[in-house]
Design an enzyme around this catalytic site. Structure first.
Site, PDB file in Angstrom:
ATOM      1  N   ASP A  27      55.745  61.275 -96.912  1.00  0.00           N
ATOM      2  CA  ASP A  27      56.572  61.484 -98.105  1.00  0.00           C
ATOM      3  C   ASP A  27      57.362  60.238 -98.513  1.00  0.00           C
ATOM      4  O   ASP A  27      57.775  60.110 -99.660  1.00  0.00           O
ATOM      5  CB  ASP A  27      57.492  62.696 -97.944  1.00  0.00           C
ATOM      6  CG  ASP A  27      58.476  62.557 -96.794  1.00  0.00           C
ATOM      7  OD1 ASP A  27      58.194  61.811 -95.843  1.00  0.00           O
ATOM      8  OD2 ASP A  27      59.527  63.225 -96.843  1.00  0.00           O
ATOM      9  N   GLU A  50      47.772  56.640 -87.629  1.00  0.00           N
ATOM     10  CA  GLU A  50      48.266  55.292 -87.922  1.00  0.00           C
ATOM     11  C   GLU A  50      47.798  54.249 -86.909  1.00  0.00           C
ATOM     12  O   GLU A  50      47.602  53.082 -87.260  1.00  0.00           O
ATOM     13  CB  GLU A  50      49.798  55.296 -87.988  1.00  0.00           C
ATOM     14  CG  GLU A  50      50.375  56.069 -89.168  1.00  0.00           C
ATOM     15  CD  GLU A  50      50.590  57.552 -88.894  1.00  0.00           C
ATOM     16  OE1 GLU A  50      51.128  58.252 -89.778  1.00  0.00           O
ATOM     17  OE2 GLU A  50      50.195  58.019 -87.789  1.00  0.00           O
ATOM     18  N   HIS A 113      64.708  63.285 -91.734  1.00  0.00           N
ATOM     19  CA  HIS A 113      63.547  63.398 -90.843  1.00  0.00           C
ATOM     20  C   HIS A 113      62.917  62.016 -90.604  1.00  0.00           C
ATOM     21  O   HIS A 113      63.008  61.121 -91.431  1.00  0.00           O
ATOM     22  CB  HIS A 113      62.510  64.369 -91.410  1.00  0.00           C
ATOM     23  CG  HIS A 113      61.986  64.002 -92.754  1.00  0.00           C
ATOM     24  ND1 HIS A 113      62.710  64.143 -93.912  1.00  0.00           N
ATOM     25  CD2 HIS A 113      60.787  63.488 -93.138  1.00  0.00           C
ATOM     26  CE1 HIS A 113      61.991  63.750 -94.943  1.00  0.00           C
ATOM     27  NE2 HIS A 113      60.820  63.339 -94.508  1.00  0.00           N
ATOM     28  N   HIS A 114      62.305  61.876 -89.467  1.00  0.00           N
ATOM     29  CA  HIS A 114      61.688  60.639 -88.966  1.00  0.00           C
ATOM     30  C   HIS A 114      62.715  59.597 -88.528  1.00  0.00           C
ATOM     31  O   HIS A 114      62.338  58.501 -88.092  1.00  0.00           O
ATOM     32  CB  HIS A 114      60.739  59.992 -89.993  1.00  0.00           C
ATOM     33  CG  HIS A 114      59.629  60.885 -90.451  1.00  0.00           C
ATOM     34  ND1 HIS A 114      59.166  61.944 -89.711  1.00  0.00           N
ATOM     35  CD2 HIS A 114      58.882  60.864 -91.597  1.00  0.00           C
ATOM     36  CE1 HIS A 114      58.179  62.550 -90.370  1.00  0.00           C
ATOM     37  NE2 HIS A 114      58.002  61.926 -91.517  1.00  0.00           N
ATOM     38  N   GLY A 403      43.700  43.803 -75.091  1.00  0.00           N
ATOM     39  CA  GLY A 403      42.970  44.711 -74.212  1.00  0.00           C
ATOM     40  C   GLY A 403      43.309  46.172 -74.373  1.00  0.00           C
ATOM     41  O   GLY A 403      43.388  46.906 -73.393  1.00  0.00           O
ATOM     42  N   ASP A 430      32.737  55.663 -72.701  1.00  0.00           N
ATOM     43  CA  ASP A 430      33.211  57.016 -72.976  1.00  0.00           C
ATOM     44  C   ASP A 430      34.733  57.123 -72.894  1.00  0.00           C
ATOM     45  O   ASP A 430      35.373  57.796 -73.723  1.00  0.00           O
ATOM     46  CB  ASP A 430      32.554  58.029 -72.035  1.00  0.00           C
ATOM     47  CG  ASP A 430      32.574  57.620 -70.560  1.00  0.00           C
ATOM     48  OD1 ASP A 430      33.142  56.561 -70.237  1.00  0.00           O
ATOM     49  OD2 ASP A 430      32.009  58.363 -69.737  1.00  0.00           O
ATOM     50  N   ASN A 457      29.408  56.994 -68.555  1.00  0.00           N
ATOM     51  CA  ASN A 457      29.398  56.848 -67.087  1.00  0.00           C
ATOM     52  C   ASN A 457      30.606  57.547 -66.463  1.00  0.00           C
ATOM     53  O   ASN A 457      31.055  57.191 -65.380  1.00  0.00           O
ATOM     54  CB  ASN A 457      29.315  55.372 -66.674  1.00  0.00           C
ATOM     55  CG  ASN A 457      30.435  54.534 -67.250  1.00  0.00           C
ATOM     56  OD1 ASN A 457      31.312  55.035 -67.961  1.00  0.00           O
ATOM     57  ND2 ASN A 457      30.424  53.251 -66.940  1.00  0.00           N
ATOM     58  N   GLY A 459      34.043  58.089 -66.999  1.00  0.00           N
ATOM     59  CA  GLY A 459      35.387  57.657 -66.599  1.00  0.00           C
ATOM     60  C   GLY A 459      35.719  56.216 -66.899  1.00  0.00           C
ATOM     61  O   GLY A 459      34.979  55.517 -67.590  1.00  0.00           O
ATOM     62  N   GLU A 463      39.021  50.302 -64.457  1.00  0.00           N
ATOM     63  CA  GLU A 463      40.098  50.719 -63.571  1.00  0.00           C
ATOM     64  C   GLU A 463      39.558  51.114 -62.198  1.00  0.00           C
ATOM     65  O   GLU A 463      40.171  50.824 -61.168  1.00  0.00           O
ATOM     66  CB  GLU A 463      40.882  51.877 -64.194  1.00  0.00           C
ATOM     67  CG  GLU A 463      41.808  51.481 -65.331  1.00  0.00           C
ATOM     68  CD  GLU A 463      41.075  51.109 -66.611  1.00  0.00           C
ATOM     69  OE1 GLU A 463      39.865  51.423 -66.738  1.00  0.00           O
ATOM     70  OE2 GLU A 463      41.699  50.500 -67.493  1.00  0.00           O
TER      71      GLU A 463
END
Length: 546
Positions: A27, A50, A113-114, A403, A430, A457, A459, A463
């Site tokens: 708005d 966003e 608001h916001h 990254g 994925d 694969n 996951g 990591e």
């Protein structure tokens, strides 16, 4: 001529070869979104959120040279802030415009608001200061000078800027002259500095240029190739800056990524007595955990507004000015250096065995064409793809410094919209896809036709390789990825379920027969499988985190 402030802003943005504006309505921006819709030179591209809009704007800017996006105050701009920070880190110029409450609301400190319910309205503006090269609060009185100033800052530094635009200010009319005045770009005398560079080169026995991401940001590919040929200097690229140098050039050696680099390249670069970083930064991911073998005292840094030569530090010169000044050096290297060995055609194995990462990228090498835009997300996709040989005219996009996983899917929306004539190929895992998958919906609505390869694969592989290979925090929910186009309203989209190299090859042939359609390929691979370079780099990252 009378114009509304919002109208004036978007007219000036459109003058910079920008023809799309990304974002999400709210708005506090709705009234000046009408100025975008009414502008004959601009189209509104509504995003699903966003964050995705900021990634899409980043991709668009990497191809077009500048992008614009609009969010609403607070919730919208803070959702976008991650993407804007990535654009800042990797020198991508995005104009981030926040539609804000009226000036009367701000002055009265109302709990709207916001807001944070504290009566303050500059909290979010302050958050943008470290991640933008310029900021402004537009008013009726300053619009004529501030709009050109921040646009110029984005173009000059190839970094994002932030515009806070109260909705009532956007609707105010101002008098706009026929010629809008932009700040003068200052030049800098680099002759004394180039004399030092020339002397260092003449005294050297084994010099090298390492190019990086800023060459892509400033579009200096032709100039840098001409420079390397004139000086007969060998050139290596960082993964942070892949496609910054023509890989078909006789001056090109290959990717330098520290201890994991191909031995001939690693030995030459590590033994170099003058290492010219040209628009390049030695980050941990680009150097495999800072494993470069050359000493700091042989480095000559020639980056945008960051020059370090023989003890001299200068923070004024622009990268285009630096490259231009280098052309005047009186020097030509007479030594030898290893040249890039282009991979053999059809170096892959076609069989019915489970597909491996190694064979996947060998087959992918045969798929990439001149003028393609290849995007690789920060996972196995990036660490496998940055070693691919890029045909002349092809562009490689990743995000190895910032990254942020999931970046490349919305970025593909931006790159495809920026130049619909080029084929866009997205390589993504994925785990990354699940962060930003909604933007496939926008691709369908915009009738775009990228080719999306999703590695399934199960996951977070990067990591897993760094820490916790079998821990639950590296697991994700299994999806039926090939069903996604139908979920987003395009059931006729060609999809492929690939488990072997033969099936991958067959899918690629089918894709090439229908170039004007979106294609999604779900590629199954073993959980523990990873590109060789990722296996090595992840160990360096694990050590770095101790």
């Amino acid at each position: 001529m009378k114009k509304r402030v919002g109208q004036f802003l978007f007219d000036e943005i459109a003058k910079q070869n920008v023809d799309k504006v990304f974002g999400v309505p709210g708005d506090f921006n709705l009234a000046f979104l009408d100025d975008i819709v009414a502008n004959p030179n601009l189209d509104w591209v509504g995003n699903t959120n966003e964050l995705n809009a900021s990634y899409a704007a980043d991709g668009y800017a990497r191809i077009k040279g500048l992008a614009a996006m609009v969010t609403t105050f607070g919730v919208g701009e803070l959702s976008a802030i991650n993407g804007i920070a990535g654009s800042y880190a990797e020198n991508v110029p995005v104009i981030a415009i926040t539609g804000a409450p009226t000036t009367q609301v701000e002055k009265a400190k109302r709990y709207v608001h916001h807001s944070l319910g504290e009566g303050t309205f500059d909290d979010y503006q302050k958050m943008f200061e470290p991640i933008t090269t310029a900021q402004t609060y537009l008013t009726e009185e300053n619009a004529l000078t501030e709009v050109p100033r921040v646009i110029q800052a984005a173009l000059e530094n190839k970094r994002p800027v932030h515009i806070h635009l109260p909705i009532d200010v956007a609707m105010k009319e101002i008098e706009v002259p026929e010629e809008v005045e932009y700040p003068e770009v200052k030049s800098f005398d680099l002759k004394p500095t180039m004399a030092k560079v020339e002397k260092l080169l003449k005294d050297s026995k084994k010099p090298v240029i390492i190019t990086g991401h800023q060459i892509n940001s400033f579009g200096l590919h032709k100039e840098v190739e001409q420079l390397a040929e004139k000086l007969n200097l060998p050139v290596a690229q960082l993964s942070l800056g892949k496609s910054s140098f023509n890989e078909s050039s006789k001056q090109y050696m290959g990717i330098y990524d520290g201890s994991v680099a191909e031995p001939r390249i690693r030995e030459y670069v590590d033994e170099s007595d003058v290492v010219i970083l040209l628009g390049a930064k030695l980050t941990d991911s680009a150097t495999s955990g800072f494993s470069q073998g050359f000493a700091d005292d042989v480095i000559v840094t020639l980056n945008h507004k960051d020059v370090k030569v023989d003890g001299e530090v200068i923070q004024q010169p622009s990268l285009p000015g630096i490259v231009e000044a280098l052309q005047n050096i009186d020097y030509k290297f007479e030594g030898e250096f290893p040249q890039y060995e282009w991979p053999e055609d059809d170096a892959y194995d076609l069989n019915d065995q489970p597909l491996t990462q190694e064979n996947y990228f060998k087959v992918m090498q045969s798929f990439i064409r001149p003028n393609d835009i290849l995007l690789a997300d920060q996972g196995t996709s990036f660490f496998g793809a940055y070693s691919l040989a890029m045909p002349k005219g092809a562009t490689f996009i990743g995000q190895p410094l910032w990254g942020s996983i999931g970046y490349t899917l919305p970025s593909t929306l931006g790159t495809q919209i920026a130049d619909p004539s080029r084929r866009n190929v997205l390589l993504i895992g994925d785990g990354s896809l699940q962060l930003t998958v909604q933007e496939i919906s926008t691709m369908i609505r915009q009738q775009l036709h990228p080719v999306i390869f999703v590695i399934n694969n199960d996951g977070y592989t990067v990591e897993r390789k760094i820490h916790g290979e079998k821990e639950p925090y590296n697991d994700i929910q299994m999806w039926d990825y090939k069903a996604l186009p139908a979920v987003f309203g395009a059931p006729d989209t060609p999809t492929y379920d690939v488990k072997t190299s033969q099936e991958l090859f067959d899918a690629m042939k089918a894709i090439e027969e229908k170039p004007d359609q979106l294609h999604l390929v779900e590629v199954h691979m073993a959980v523990e499988d990873a590109p060789e370079k990722l296996e090595k780099i992840s160990k360096r990252f694990a050590e770095q985190n101790k």
